[in-house]
Design a protein around this motif. Structure first.
Motif, PDB file in Angstrom:
ATOM      1  N   MET A  71       0.820  -1.362  -0.091  1.00 43.49           N
ATOM      2  CA  MET A  71       0.074  -0.052   0.053  1.00 43.49           C
ATOM      3  C   MET A  71       0.798   1.270  -0.224  1.00 43.49           C
ATOM      4  SD  MET A  71      -3.346  -0.740   2.322  1.00 43.49           S
ATOM      5  CE  MET A  71      -2.550  -1.454   3.918  1.00 43.49           C
ATOM      6  N   ILE A  72       2.060   1.328   0.784  1.00 42.32           N
ATOM      7  CA  ILE A  72       3.104   2.366   0.847  1.00 42.32           C
ATOM      8  C   ILE A  72       3.337   2.724  -0.653  1.00 42.32           C
ATOM      9  CG2 ILE A  72       5.155   3.380   1.633  1.00 42.32           C
ATOM     10  CD1 ILE A  72       4.311   1.775   4.256  1.00 42.32           C
ATOM     11  N   HIS A  73       3.933   1.311  -1.187  1.00 35.54           N
ATOM     12  CA  HIS A  73       4.587   1.564  -2.481  1.00 35.54           C
ATOM     13  C   HIS A  73       3.331   2.065  -3.526  1.00 35.54           C
ATOM     14  CE1 HIS A  73       6.852   0.657  -6.249  1.00 35.54           C
ATOM     15  NE2 HIS A  73       5.789  -0.239  -6.245  1.00 35.54           N
ATOM     16  N   ARG A  74       2.247   1.372  -3.571  1.00 38.06           N
ATOM     17  CA  ARG A  74       1.559   1.601  -4.648  1.00 38.06           C
ATOM     18  C   ARG A  74       0.680   2.827  -4.584  1.00 38.06           C
ATOM     19  NH1 ARG A  74      -1.915   2.037  -8.099  1.00 38.06           N
ATOM     20  NH2 ARG A  74      -3.243   0.756  -9.106  1.00 38.06           N
ATOM     21  N   ALA A  75       0.651   3.443  -3.481  1.00 40.10           N
ATOM     22  CA  ALA A  75      -0.175   4.909  -3.396  1.00 40.10           C
ATOM     23  C   ALA A  75       1.077   5.846  -3.110  1.00 40.10           C
ATOM     24  CB  ALA A  75      -1.011   4.944  -2.341  1.00 40.10           C
ATOM     25  N   ASP A  76       2.547   5.515  -3.133  1.00 39.28           N
ATOM     26  CA  ASP A  76       3.431   6.539  -2.878  1.00 39.28           C
ATOM     27  C   ASP A  76       3.171   7.218  -1.855  1.00 39.28           C
ATOM     28  OD1 ASP A  76       5.937   7.458  -3.768  1.00 39.28           O
ATOM     29  OD2 ASP A  76       5.079   9.133  -4.956  1.00 39.28           O
ATOM     30  N   LEU A  77       3.207   6.424  -0.642  1.00 36.23           N
ATOM     31  CA  LEU A  77       2.736   7.265   0.699  1.00 36.23           C
ATOM     32  C   LEU A  77       4.171   7.521   1.460  1.00 36.23           C
ATOM     33  CD1 LEU A  77      -0.375   5.205   1.673  1.00 36.23           C
ATOM     34  CD2 LEU A  77      -0.221   7.507   0.958  1.00 36.23           C
ATOM     35  N   TRP A  78       5.321   7.273   0.877  1.00 37.21           N
ATOM     36  CA  TRP A  78       6.542   7.469   1.628  1.00 37.21           C
ATOM     37  C   TRP A  78       6.779   8.804   2.298  1.00 37.21           C
ATOM     38  CZ3 TRP A  78       8.394   3.102   2.208  1.00 37.21           C
ATOM     39  CH2 TRP A  78       8.566   1.839   1.394  1.00 37.21           C
ATOM     40  N   TYR A  79       6.004   9.977   1.726  1.00 37.73           N
ATOM     41  CA  TYR A  79       6.157  11.158   2.212  1.00 37.73           C
ATOM     42  C   TYR A  79       5.560  11.290   3.702  1.00 37.73           C
ATOM     43  CZ  TYR A  79       1.389  11.770   1.338  1.00 37.73           C
ATOM     44  OH  TYR A  79      -0.220  11.694   1.354  1.00 37.73           O
ATOM     45  N   ARG A  80       4.778  10.481   3.656  1.00 38.06           N
ATOM     46  CA  ARG A  80       4.066  10.366   5.202  1.00 38.06           C
ATOM     47  C   ARG A  80       4.929  10.263   6.276  1.00 38.06           C
ATOM     48  NH1 ARG A  80      -1.913   7.438   4.898  1.00 38.06           N
ATOM     49  NH2 ARG A  80      -2.801   8.970   3.665  1.00 38.06           N
ATOM     50  N   PHE A  81       6.189   9.511   6.104  1.00 35.28           N
ATOM     51  CA  PHE A  81       7.216   9.216   7.196  1.00 35.28           C
ATOM     52  C   PHE A  81       7.924  10.440   7.371  1.00 35.28           C
ATOM     53  CE2 PHE A  81       6.155   5.163   5.637  1.00 35.28           C
ATOM     54  CZ  PHE A  81       5.988   4.613   6.554  1.00 35.28           C
ATOM     55  N   ALA A  82       7.857  11.578   6.553  1.00 37.68           N
ATOM     56  CA  ALA A  82       8.801  12.775   6.843  1.00 37.68           C
ATOM     57  C   ALA A  82       7.594  13.711   7.907  1.00 37.68           C
ATOM     58  CB  ALA A  82       9.236  13.465   5.612  1.00 37.68           C
ATOM     59  N   ASP A  83       6.380  13.577   7.598  1.00 34.75           N
ATOM     60  CA  ASP A  83       5.288  14.353   8.551  1.00 34.75           C
ATOM     61  C   ASP A  83       4.954  13.873   9.669  1.00 34.75           C
ATOM     62  OD1 ASP A  83       3.161  15.975   8.986  1.00 34.75           O
ATOM     63  OD2 ASP A  83       2.389  16.107   6.818  1.00 34.75           O
ATOM     64  N   PRO A  84       5.480  14.567  10.878  1.00 35.40           N
ATOM     65  CA  PRO A  84       4.883  14.104  12.129  1.00 35.40           C
ATOM     66  C   PRO A  84       3.579  14.005  12.371  1.00 35.40           C
ATOM     67  CG  PRO A  84       6.278  16.188  12.145  1.00 35.40           C
ATOM     68  CD  PRO A  84       5.926  15.756  10.851  1.00 35.40           C
ATOM     69  N   TRP A  87       2.108  10.204  12.428  1.00 35.71           N
ATOM     70  CA  TRP A  87       2.705   9.435  13.673  1.00 35.71           C
ATOM     71  C   TRP A  87       2.455   7.919  13.661  1.00 35.71           C
ATOM     72  CZ3 TRP A  87      -0.031   6.975  16.989  1.00 35.71           C
ATOM     73  CH2 TRP A  87      -1.416   7.436  17.361  1.00 35.71           C
ATOM     74  N   TRP A  88       1.108   7.874  13.342  1.00 38.47           N
ATOM     75  CA  TRP A  88       0.564   6.438  13.202  1.00 38.47           C
ATOM     76  C   TRP A  88       1.375   5.628  12.068  1.00 38.47           C
ATOM     77  CZ3 TRP A  88      -2.169   5.718   8.711  1.00 38.47           C
ATOM     78  CH2 TRP A  88      -2.603   7.189   8.186  1.00 38.47           C
ATOM     79  N   MET A  89       1.678   6.053  11.062  1.00 37.79           N
ATOM     80  CA  MET A  89       2.379   5.551  10.003  1.00 37.79           C
ATOM     81  C   MET A  89       3.850   4.891  10.747  1.00 37.79           C
ATOM     82  SD  MET A  89       0.746   5.419   6.964  1.00 37.79           S
ATOM     83  CE  MET A  89       1.952   5.142   5.899  1.00 37.79           C
ATOM     84  N   HIS A  90       4.473   5.730  11.495  1.00 33.68           N
ATOM     85  CA  HIS A  90       5.566   5.424  12.119  1.00 33.68           C
ATOM     86  C   HIS A  90       5.501   4.035  13.353  1.00 33.68           C
ATOM     87  CE1 HIS A  90       6.570   9.396  10.794  1.00 33.68           C
ATOM     88  NE2 HIS A  90       7.895   8.858  10.500  1.00 33.68           N
ATOM     89  N   ALA A  91       4.119   4.462  13.880  1.00 36.78           N
ATOM     90  CA  ALA A  91       3.890   3.485  14.971  1.00 36.78           C
ATOM     91  C   ALA A  91       3.491   2.279  14.375  1.00 36.78           C
ATOM     92  CB  ALA A  91       2.525   4.020  15.772  1.00 36.78           C
TER      93      ALA A  91
END
Length: 154
Positions: A71-84, A87-91
């Motif tokens: 899901m992270i790859h397909r929706a290109d959600l990598w940017y979320r890991f740079a945005d506090p 936080w739930w993505m990191h969790a």
């Protein structure tokens, strides 16, 4: 059904038995083992039951990790890991990494042997109970954050 929706369905299907199993082990199995076994026999009693769940947990954790990564790859959600704010993505990644490390590496390579040779099985069982409770609480907070975040509530 598109591949992203399928990945989301598989992700949730994996989380329910995984964390549900952790909740059962933590709130039902471990207290029952503590109540019905003398301290020096608790680890042995626990491992008799836990072995039946460990292989299932490995499957669910693997499926959760693969579907989450897709899901992270397909929706290109990598940017979320740079945005506090996300936080739930990191969790989610952190909870997954802890459980994956425990079930795929630490338990089979080190922990089971250490527990078999334990000089204080009562203390080891108590420590294991505390760790399960902590992991369950962190997992539930993560699930709450992920569901709220995925639906725009936080």
């Amino acid at each position: 059904m598109d591949d992203f929706t399928l990945a989301r369905v598989l992700h949730i299907v994996a989380i329910v038995p995984w964390i549900g199993g952790v909740a059962f082990v933590t709130t039902v199995l471990m207290p029952a083992v503590r109540r019905h076994n003398p301290p020096e026999e608790r680890l042995i009693a626990f491992h008799r039951f836990e072995a039946g769940f460990a292989w299932q947990a490995r499957i669910w954790i693997g499926l959760a990790g693969l579907s989450g990564l897709w899901m992270i790859h397909r929706a290109d959600l990598w940017y979320r890991f740079a945005d506090p704010r996300f936080w739930w993505m990191h969790a989610m990644v952190a909870v997954w990494a802890v459980f994956a490390a425990m079930l795929y590496l630490i338990e089979p390579l080190f922990l089971h042997r250490r527990m078999e040779r334990s000089r204080s099985p009562d203390r080891d069982f108590a420590r294991m109970e505390r760790m399960h409770l902590l992991l369950l609480l962190v997992s539930l907070i993560t699930i709450i954050g992920a569901m709220a975040g995925a639906h725009g509530l936080i």
